[in-house]
Write a protein that holds these residues in place. Structure first.
Motif, PDB file in Angstrom:
ATOM      1  N   THR A   1       0.856  -1.182   0.000  1.00  0.00           N
ATOM      2  CA  THR A   1       0.000   0.000   0.000  1.00  0.00           C
ATOM      3  C   THR A   1       0.891   1.230   0.000  1.00  0.00           C
ATOM      4  O   THR A   1       1.874   1.296   0.742  1.00  0.00           O
ATOM      5  N   VAL A   2       0.548   2.205  -0.835  1.00  0.00           N
ATOM      6  CA  VAL A   2       1.273   3.468  -0.903  1.00  0.00           C
ATOM      7  C   VAL A   2       0.420   4.562  -0.259  1.00  0.00           C
ATOM      8  O   VAL A   2      -0.762   4.720  -0.598  1.00  0.00           O
ATOM      9  N   ALA A   3       0.999   5.291   0.675  1.00  0.00           N
ATOM     10  CA  ALA A   3       0.387   6.491   1.250  1.00  0.00           C
ATOM     11  C   ALA A   3       1.178   7.695   0.763  1.00  0.00           C
ATOM     12  O   ALA A   3       2.378   7.593   0.509  1.00  0.00           O
ATOM     13  N   VAL A   4       0.496   8.841   0.631  1.00  0.00           N
ATOM     14  CA  VAL A   4       1.182  10.024   0.113  1.00  0.00           C
ATOM     15  C   VAL A   4       1.825  10.857   1.211  1.00  0.00           C
ATOM     16  O   VAL A   4       2.545  11.814   0.917  1.00  0.00           O
ATOM     17  N   SER A   5       1.580  10.521   2.468  1.00  0.00           N
ATOM     18  CA  SER A   5       2.157  11.292   3.567  1.00  0.00           C
ATOM     19  C   SER A   5       2.219  10.437   4.817  1.00  0.00           C
ATOM     20  O   SER A   5       1.552   9.388   4.918  1.00  0.00           O
ATOM     21  N   ALA A   6       2.996  10.898   5.783  1.00  0.00           N
ATOM     22  CA  ALA A   6       3.078  10.202   7.066  1.00  0.00           C
ATOM     23  C   ALA A   6       1.727  10.213   7.780  1.00  0.00           C
ATOM     24  O   ALA A   6       1.365   9.244   8.456  1.00  0.00           O
ATOM     25  N   SER A   7       0.969  11.305   7.641  1.00  0.00           N
ATOM     26  CA  SER A   7      -0.362  11.373   8.259  1.00  0.00           C
ATOM     27  C   SER A   7      -1.262  10.272   7.735  1.00  0.00           C
ATOM     28  O   SER A   7      -1.992   9.624   8.495  1.00  0.00           O
ATOM     29  N   THR A   8      -1.245  10.069   6.407  1.00  0.00           N
ATOM     30  CA  THR A   8      -2.085   9.033   5.818  1.00  0.00           C
ATOM     31  C   THR A   8      -1.641   7.653   6.277  1.00  0.00           C
ATOM     32  O   THR A   8      -2.473   6.796   6.610  1.00  0.00           O
ATOM     33  N   ALA A   9      -0.337   7.418   6.321  1.00  0.00           N
ATOM     34  CA  ALA A   9       0.168   6.129   6.794  1.00  0.00           C
ATOM     35  C   ALA A   9      -0.267   5.879   8.234  1.00  0.00           C
ATOM     36  O   ALA A   9      -0.708   4.771   8.590  1.00  0.00           O
ATOM     37  N   HIS A  10      -0.179   6.906   9.069  1.00  0.00           N
ATOM     38  CA  HIS A  10      -0.580   6.773  10.468  1.00  0.00           C
ATOM     39  C   HIS A  10      -2.075   6.487  10.578  1.00  0.00           C
ATOM     40  O   HIS A  10      -2.495   5.629  11.376  1.00  0.00           O
ATOM     41  N   ALA A  11      -2.894   7.192   9.787  1.00  0.00           N
ATOM     42  CA  ALA A  11      -4.342   6.981   9.832  1.00  0.00           C
ATOM     43  C   ALA A  11      -4.707   5.578   9.352  1.00  0.00           C
ATOM     44  O   ALA A  11      -5.639   4.956   9.872  1.00  0.00           O
ATOM     45  N   LEU A  12      -4.005   5.074   8.346  1.00  0.00           N
ATOM     46  CA  LEU A  12      -4.254   3.708   7.885  1.00  0.00           C
ATOM     47  C   LEU A  12      -4.000   2.709   9.010  1.00  0.00           C
ATOM     48  O   LEU A  12      -4.798   1.793   9.247  1.00  0.00           O
ATOM     49  N   ARG A  13      -2.894   2.872   9.690  1.00  0.00           N
ATOM     50  CA  ARG A  13      -2.566   1.954  10.779  1.00  0.00           C
ATOM     51  C   ARG A  13      -3.537   2.099  11.947  1.00  0.00           C
ATOM     52  O   ARG A  13      -4.026   1.109  12.498  1.00  0.00           O
ATOM     53  N   ARG A  14      -3.810   3.331  12.327  1.00  0.00           N
ATOM     54  CA  ARG A  14      -4.576   3.570  13.563  1.00  0.00           C
ATOM     55  C   ARG A  14      -6.070   3.432  13.353  1.00  0.00           C
ATOM     56  O   ARG A  14      -6.758   2.785  14.154  1.00  0.00           O
ATOM     57  N   ARG A  15      -6.596   4.032  12.270  1.00  0.00           N
ATOM     58  CA  ARG A  15      -8.057   4.076  12.106  1.00  0.00           C
ATOM     59  C   ARG A  15      -8.595   2.913  11.280  1.00  0.00           C
ATOM     60  O   ARG A  15      -9.723   2.462  11.521  1.00  0.00           O
ATOM     61  N   LEU A  16      -7.829   2.440  10.329  1.00  0.00           N
ATOM     62  CA  LEU A  16      -8.301   1.313   9.511  1.00  0.00           C
ATOM     63  C   LEU A  16      -7.641   0.000   9.910  1.00  0.00           C
ATOM     64  O   LEU A  16      -7.931  -1.034   9.321  1.00  0.00           O
ATOM     65  N   ARG A  17      -6.742   0.051  10.885  1.00  0.00           N
ATOM     66  CA  ARG A  17      -6.045  -1.140  11.373  1.00  0.00           C
ATOM     67  C   ARG A  17      -5.351  -1.892  10.229  1.00  0.00           C
ATOM     68  O   ARG A  17      -5.379  -3.111  10.160  1.00  0.00           O
ATOM     69  N   TRP A  18      -4.734  -1.120   9.345  1.00  0.00           N
ATOM     70  CA  TRP A  18      -4.023  -1.687   8.196  1.00  0.00           C
ATOM     71  C   TRP A  18      -2.765  -2.390   8.691  1.00  0.00           C
ATOM     72  O   TRP A  18      -1.966  -1.809   9.423  1.00  0.00           O
ATOM     73  N   ASP A  19      -2.581  -3.643   8.301  1.00  0.00           N
ATOM     74  CA  ASP A  19      -1.437  -4.394   8.829  1.00  0.00           C
ATOM     75  C   ASP A  19      -0.478  -4.870   7.744  1.00  0.00           C
ATOM     76  O   ASP A  19       0.496  -5.575   8.040  1.00  0.00           O
ATOM     77  N   GLY A  20      -0.701  -4.493   6.492  1.00  0.00           N
ATOM     78  CA  GLY A  20       0.191  -4.881   5.415  1.00  0.00           C
ATOM     79  C   GLY A  20       1.344  -3.910   5.261  1.00  0.00           C
ATOM     80  O   GLY A  20       1.442  -2.912   5.970  1.00  0.00           O
ATOM     81  N   PRO A  21       2.237  -4.177   4.306  1.00  0.00           N
ATOM     82  CA  PRO A  21       3.386  -3.280   4.079  1.00  0.00           C
ATOM     83  C   PRO A  21       2.943  -1.924   3.551  1.00  0.00           C
ATOM     84  O   PRO A  21       2.110  -1.835   2.648  1.00  0.00           O
ATOM     85  N   LEU A  22       3.506  -0.863   4.140  1.00  0.00           N
ATOM     86  CA  LEU A  22       3.141   0.513   3.787  1.00  0.00           C
ATOM     87  C   LEU A  22       4.382   1.266   3.327  1.00  0.00           C
ATOM     88  O   LEU A  22       5.433   1.194   3.969  1.00  0.00           O
ATOM     89  N   TYR A  23       4.234   2.029   2.224  1.00  0.00           N
ATOM     90  CA  TYR A  23       5.332   2.826   1.686  1.00  0.00           C
ATOM     91  C   TYR A  23       4.816   4.233   1.412  1.00  0.00           C
ATOM     92  O   TYR A  23       3.657   4.411   1.031  1.00  0.00           O
ATOM     93  N   ILE A  24       5.668   5.235   1.595  1.00  0.00           N
ATOM     94  CA  ILE A  24       5.268   6.623   1.341  1.00  0.00           C
ATOM     95  C   ILE A  24       5.894   7.090   0.036  1.00  0.00           C
ATOM     96  O   ILE A  24       7.110   7.011  -0.146  1.00  0.00           O
ATOM     97  N   VAL A  25       5.034   7.530  -0.885  1.00  0.00           N
ATOM     98  CA  VAL A  25       5.464   8.141  -2.143  1.00  0.00           C
ATOM     99  C   VAL A  25       4.783   9.506  -2.202  1.00  0.00           C
ATOM    100  O   VAL A  25       3.601   9.601  -2.514  1.00  0.00           O
ATOM    101  N   PRO A  26       5.501  10.573  -1.881  1.00  0.00           N
ATOM    102  CA  PRO A  26       4.857  11.893  -1.750  1.00  0.00           C
ATOM    103  C   PRO A  26       4.507  12.517  -3.092  1.00  0.00           C
ATOM    104  O   PRO A  26       4.936  12.058  -4.152  1.00  0.00           O
TER     105      PRO A  26
END
Length: 370
Positions: free
Chosen positions: A149-174
């Protein structure tokens, strides 16, 4: 090695409601094309648009309207299930569920700009909002669990983990930022020029910027707010401008071609945002590229795009937005050149070429850079 890549996105950049998500998806298409991939951009269709065309060496396939695009795009992917090595599935609240249609060997990358869970209630009733949250959360988490999963910012990555309980690999591409040719600036603390750029939709809360402009007239009688963008809130905003007697202080420009938009940005004292939900804040960094700082609320995404006190200001807890703008104008009057230089330096750290290189490395499983 060249790859056959599908980028599946809600809209294309030439549709009336297109915004930063569409620009990001198209820039990724261009970057992957430039690195040798054969790219197909799969999206919805507005009336009058062709169902298929080739633009700048990128094939565009359009299927379906506002809601029908989901089943029709999924059906098109199913008919072409073996045609792609990689698919970038852009989740703008609701994903296209491409893993259900494409061959198992196809690498699926889910791209997320920001988490929509709370936003669904702004646009839908209780039942549909609950459906949206279920699809974005547990359904998407299960369907996309095996891929990156690609997030565009650290905020989005954090929200995926915290609010959607995303547990797969996460990468940031701004997001990238433009490298603009110098344009003349004109700043005046006496008659400040303010600008906001974005779609006119409920969660952008442009009405708050209009109300802040009314409050600013007490100590800045010549203040002027330029609103650039179009959307369903246009009529309500025009009525609010009339109600507050701001016809001479607020201009609803609607859509502007890039040169005109850039000229407004370059000539502004401040760029403003009252948005409640953002994944990053592309217009913030576009403004910064011209040396223009931003004032916004301290919300996800915008706190990533703004370096508080250096390239802009985040409203303090409980602080009225007009007061935050007054504070910013006072600091600009005292230290304007420092802020302008910091903005340009910050924007210069983000390029589409570097973001495209990161996406390409992810496609090629070269993960050292992450």
């Amino acid at each position: 090695m060249p790859r056959r890549v599908a980028i599946v996105n809600w809209r294309d950049p030439w549709q009336r409601a297109a915004g930063g998500a569409e620009l990001y998806a198209w820039r990724m298409a261009e970057q992957l094309r430039d690195r040798g991939s054969a790219v197909t951009f799969v999206t919805g269709r507005e009336p009058g648009q062709p169902r298929a065309e080739v633009r700048d060496g990128i094939r565009i396939v359009r299927r379906g309207g506002t809601f029908s695009r989901y089943p029709l795009v999924l059906g098109w992917l199913l008919r072409h299930r073996t045609a792609f090595d990689v698919a970038i599935d852009c989740m703008n609240g609701v994903p296209f569920l491409s893993p259900l249609a494409l061959a198992r060997r196809t690498k699926i990358i889910l791209l997320v700009h920001h988490v929509h869970d709370r936003q669904f209630s702004l646009y839908f009733g209780r039942f549909l909002a609950a459906v949206g949250r279920t699809i974005e959360g547990p359904v998407a988490r299960r369907i996309y669990r095996s891929g990156p999963t690609v997030a565009v910012s650290a905020s989005t990555a954090h929200a995926l983990r915290r609010r959607l309980r995303w547990d797969g690999p996460l990468y940031i591409v701004p997001n990238g930022a433009p490298s603009p040719a110098p344009l003349p600036r004109g700043t005046s603390a006496g008659d400040p020029s303010l600008v906001t750029v974005g779609r006119l939709v409920a969660h952008k809360r442009v009405d708050r910027l209009i109300e802040a402009t009314a409050a600013l007239r007490a100590d800045h009688p010549g203040v002027h707010l330029h609103i650039v963008g179009r959307g369903p809130e246009h009529a309500a905003l025009a009525a609010r401008i009339d109600e507050l007697g701001l016809a001479g202080h607020v201009t609803l420009h609607g859509y502007l071609p890039e040169p005109a938009k850039d000229a407004l940005l370059a000539g502004a004292d401040l760029h403003l945002s009252a948005s409640r939900y953002e994944g990053w804040g592309l217009s913030v960094v576009e403004a910064a590229a011209y040396g223009v700082p931003t004032v916004s609320y301290d919300v996800e995404g915008l706190r990533d795009a703004i370096r508080d006190g250096e390239t802009g200001w985040l409203a303090r807890p409980g602080e009225d937005l007009a007061d935050a703008v007054r504070r910013a104008l006072a600091e600009l009057q005292a230290h304007g050149p420092r802020f302008h230089a910091a903005c340009r330096g910050w924007a210069g750290r983000f390029t589409w070429a570097e973001s495209g290189a990161r996406m390409h490395r992810l496609i090629m499983d070269d993960l050292d850079a992450f």
